[in-house]
Design an enzyme around this catalytic site. Structure first.
Site, PDB file in Angstrom:
ATOM      1  N   GLU A  75       2.180   5.024   0.254  1.00  0.00           N
ATOM      2  CA  GLU A  75       1.080   5.917   0.620  1.00  0.00           C
ATOM      3  C   GLU A  75       0.657   5.704   2.066  1.00  0.00           C
ATOM      4  O   GLU A  75       0.520   6.653   2.832  1.00  0.00           O
ATOM      5  CB  GLU A  75      -0.127   5.694  -0.312  1.00  0.00           C
ATOM      6  N   ASP A  95       1.990   3.037  -4.476  1.00  0.00           N
ATOM      7  CA  ASP A  95       0.582   3.244  -4.149  1.00  0.00           C
ATOM      8  C   ASP A  95      -0.090   1.875  -4.235  1.00  0.00           C
ATOM      9  O   ASP A  95      -0.247   1.314  -5.313  1.00  0.00           O
ATOM     10  CB  ASP A  95      -0.068   4.233  -5.137  1.00  0.00           C
ATOM     11  N   ASP A  98      -4.469   2.596  -5.921  1.00  0.00           N
ATOM     12  CA  ASP A  98      -4.767   3.942  -6.404  1.00  0.00           C
ATOM     13  C   ASP A  98      -6.197   3.927  -6.939  1.00  0.00           C
ATOM     14  O   ASP A  98      -6.536   3.112  -7.813  1.00  0.00           O
ATOM     15  CB  ASP A  98      -3.805   4.382  -7.508  1.00  0.00           C
ATOM     16  N   ASP A 225       1.382   8.740  -6.761  1.00  0.00           N
ATOM     17  CA  ASP A 225       0.444   8.754  -7.896  1.00  0.00           C
ATOM     18  C   ASP A 225       1.182   9.057  -9.208  1.00  0.00           C
ATOM     19  O   ASP A 225       0.683   8.730 -10.290  1.00  0.00           O
ATOM     20  CB  ASP A 225      -0.626   9.845  -7.719  1.00  0.00           C
TER      21      ASP A 225
END
Ligand code: IPD
Length: 287
Positions: A75, A95, A98, A225
């Site tokens: 990310e 990620d 998150d 995600d």
């Protein structure tokens, strides 16, 4: 590599992912107690903290040292301008935190998510809930687990007995919010039992895998995600598809996931699309 060799190889990679996810999760647990340095990315509500960057650096540098030929999509590296393109090479999709907004507020729904794809096929997913230490894992063809206990999705097909989860996404302009609220209104007036927003796409998707909720939909999330969670849901017996009803496109920034195909199709029929730029920045194909 023969399929037996690759199976063994990806199993080992998953063990490494579990180890790193736990380590990263502990780093997040420590960071949540410290003062956070927060800034924003694509919109004022798309938050990033120094911890996001440090945790991603820990995960990617550890993996890169161990697997120098593998590729990485993270990310924060993507936010920093690295290309977000899925090739046939073994690729880790990460990620680091998150639920960054939750992290900033110490709201206890924050996870580390590590997905892994080969030949553009998702092979395994590992998601670590940083506040309660719950570990979700799944490898293609080998089932999905929560702290080692097998996961099974809900097989409910009737929306009037469904709990539905969604997330808001970063865009907050009036037109986007109207569509977002209309979509939610349709499901609430179905009437579904309820619609919930917990602030972490990956953990919400884990609740689909565990059968705690029947369906999930979102426009505006990212490949990091969905990647790990998609394997976990599929291995728990659920389906993960595009909001058009077609196959999931990891880069499309939209998803419907559900315990049953019937429930997913129902949700698909209710949704009005919200358009976001693709993660790989290729032109959007309208459907
Ligand atoms: C976000 C969260 C949020 C969802 C966004 C995601 P981040 O991830 O999961 O709930 O609405 O679409 O991008 O930025 O906290 O890693």
């Amino acid at each position: 590599m023969t399929s037996m060799e690759s199976d063994k190889c990806w199993a080992e990679c998953m063990d490494v992912a579990v180890e790193i996810a736990r380590k990263a999760g502990q780093m997040v647990q420590e960071a949540v107690k410290q003062e956070k340095r927060v800034s924003s990315k694509s919109t004022p509500t798309d938050l990033v903290t120094e911890a996001d960057q440090q945790v991603e650096e820990l995960i990617i540098s550890t993996l890169r040292e161990r697997y120098p030929t593998h590729r990485f999509i993270g990310e924060e590296s993507s936010a920093a301008g690295e290309k977000c393109v899925l090739t046939d090479s073994p690729t880790w999709i990460i990620d680091p935190i998150d639920g960054t907004c939750n992290f900033v507020h110490s709201f206890p729904m924050v996870a580390v998510s590590i997905g892994f794809a080969v030949m553009k096929e998702l092979e395994f997913g590992v998601i670590y809930h940083c506040f309660d230490g719950t570990l979700y894992t799944a490898r293609k063809g080998h089932g999905a687990f929560c702290n080692g206990v097998r996961l099974q999705v809900s097989k409910e097909k009737d929306v009037s007995r469904a709990l539905i989860l969604t997330e808001i996404g970063a865009k907050r302009d009036p037109a986007t919010l109207n569509i977002f609220l209309e979509n939610m209104k349709k499901l609430l007036s179905a009437p579904a039992h309820g619609v919930r927003i917990i602030g972490s796409s990956t953990l919400a998707l884990c609740h689909i895998a565990s059968g705690a909720a029947e369906a999930y939909y979102q426009y505006g999330l990212h490949c990091w995600d969905i990647a790990a969670a998609a394997v976990i849901i599929r291995e728990a017996g659920g389906c993960v598809i595009d909001t058009s009803g077609g196959p999931l496109d990891l880069m499309s920034r939209r998803v419907v996931a559900a315990g049953s195909r019937e429930m997913a199709d129902y949700v698909v029929r209710q949704l009005q699309p919200i358009s976001y730029e693709r993660d790989d920045h290729q032109p959007i194909v309208q459907s």
